[in-house]
Write an enzyme that holds these catalytic residues in place. Structure first.
Site: not given
Ligand code: ADP
Ligand code: MG
Length: 399
Positions: A39-40, A72, A139, A189
């Site tokens: 959170h920085t 995907s 996630g 990130d």
């Molecule tokens: P995380 O902490 O994993 O970054 P986020 O909610 O920020 O979680 O991002 C996850 C989302 O990114 C997934 O729900 C999807 O929509 C997208 N995503 C990540 N990797 C892929 C992939 N290989 N193919 C399609 N969508 C992806």
């Molecule tokens: Mg993310």
């Protein structure tokens, strides 16, 4: 075969299923773990994330029209739009695109704009097919979103001959996530995913975006990073995140500085007098966390990785007590890992669930993992997912 090697095969196979041809190339980008600095980022401060050995792969081929098609392994249905229509879709009409596809299409949109800003005629950018497969779990706090953005951005940068820097590609990824997806995140990130190096962290100044590679030396010191994914995500995480951001902005306003980054621990006595207790504790977390990041970088360079254990522990205590974003599961993971012999441990990521990390001697990894699993079972919590990650290279072309 590692998960990333499978993702490489899957992305290329998926490309061939979609197009009947072999891809022109494949590119990949990793997820990340934040070692310290929580959170920085949105307070213009300091962080030290590292890229991990789990990657998202983009297999890409060019088309002879000006359309972009993405597919995907997450979804059997490809999404296809004209490159000329991206400006009309994002951000106003993003809801017309299925959520996962906003990540790669948002990156294409942001890069098309960056090309235009650099004087390129966007009509000179050719159509592409992109097939995506990922070894980064979604996630789990490992930023699969930065990985899909980084893989797509690196691929398009090469295919379109944009010659943008890794930092410019990180910015495009963040723009995709903020404006095309609609997630209000910082740039940490994407920077970690673009700039990572084997056995190193990225010391990032979130104000200037200056980034330095910091040798972590975990391998040499016989240390591993154990991730404990609690698999718990609390429903109020979005509200809690917004509330913490607001408290930080309030604290900076009261102190008369542009951002909390501009305060040092010596300012905290005055802060305590000027604001309510909750706002003060939010401010104290950020100000002391920035200091812990600076201390960690200094110690890593001077004394090596074993010297940062106490800073990891202090970071966790600050998030638990001052920022109040930990959970009973995260506290148990951290306390148990430490008792079982970890050098240091802390929750990592935004909080209200998600994952903790522990720095552990190679020989003790199994013991610490078993202790955490046993403690979760004894407390009646759901089984955590426990695994190791290794600081690895950032985005690049694979073949
Ligand atoms: P995380 O902490 O994993 O970054 P986020 O909610 O920020 O979680 O991002 C996850 C989302 O990114 C997934 O729900 C999807 O929509 C997208 N995503 C990540 N990797 C892929 C992939 N290989 N193919 C399609 N969508 C992806
Ligand atoms: Mg993310």
């Amino acid at each position: 075969m590692t998960a990333t090697a499978s993702a490489q095969t899957d992305a290329r196979d998926l490309f061939t299923e979609l197009t009947g041809a072999v891809p022109a190339g494949s590119w990949s980008a990793p997820g990340r773990v934040n070692l310290i600095g929580e959170h920085t980022d949105y307070n213009d401060g300091f962080v030290v994330p590292f890229a991990i050995d789990a990657r998202t792969v983009a297999a890409v081929g060019v088309r002879d029209d000006r359309r972009i098609r993405v597919i995907s392994t997450f979804d059997p249905v490809p999404v296809e739009v004209a490159l000329a229509d991206l400006d009309g879709l994002f951000p106003a009409h993003r809801d017309e695109i299925v959520e996962w596809a906003r990540y790669p299409l948002g990156v294409a949109w942001a890069l098309q704009d960056a090309a235009r800003a650099a004087g390129r005629d966007p009509r000179s950018l050719g159509g592409v097919d992109i097939a995506l497969a990922s070894a980064v779990p979604v996630g789990a706090g490992l930023s699969s979103s930065a990985a899909i953005e980084g893989a797509t951005a690196t691929a398009l940068n090469d295919v379109w001959g944009l010659e943008l820097s890794p930092v410019a590609l990180a910015r495009a990824g963040r723009r995709a996530e903020n404006d095309a997806v609609g997630a209000p995140t910082g740039i940490m990130d994407q920077m970690a995913s673009m700039l990572g190096r084997a056995d190193a962290g990225i010391f990032l100044d979130c104000r200037s975006l200056e980034a330095e590679v910091v040798d972590l030396g975990f391998t040499r010191a016989g240390l591993e990073v154990l991730v404990v994914d609690t698999r718990v995500s609390h429903a109020h995480s979005t509200g809690g995140y917004g509330e913490r951001r607001a408290a930080c902005e309030r604290g900076a306003r009261i102190m008369g500085v542009p951002a909390l980054r501009d305060l040092t621990p010596a300012d905290l006595d005055r802060a305590r007098e000027l604001m309510d207790d909750v706002t003060f504790r939010r401010v104290r977390h950020v100000v002391t966390e920035d200091q812990r990041v600076l201390d960690a970088v200094r110690l890593l360079r001077a004394e090596g990785p074993r010297s940062i254990g106490g800073l990891l522990d202090a970071s966790h205590a600050s998030m638990r007590d001052d920022f109040e974003i930990s959970t009973p599961e995260l506290d148990l993971a951290v306390d148990t890992a430490r008792t079982a012999g970890a050098v240091g441990a802390r929750m990592t990521g935004g909080g209200f669930g998600g994952a903790a990390i522990a720095l552990v001697d190679h020989a003790r990894v199994a013991e610490v993992a078993a202790a955490v699993e046993a403690a979760f079972a004894a407390a009646g919590f759901g089984a955590p997912h426990v695994f190791t990650v290794h600081p690895s290279d950032g985005a690049h072309r694979d073949r």
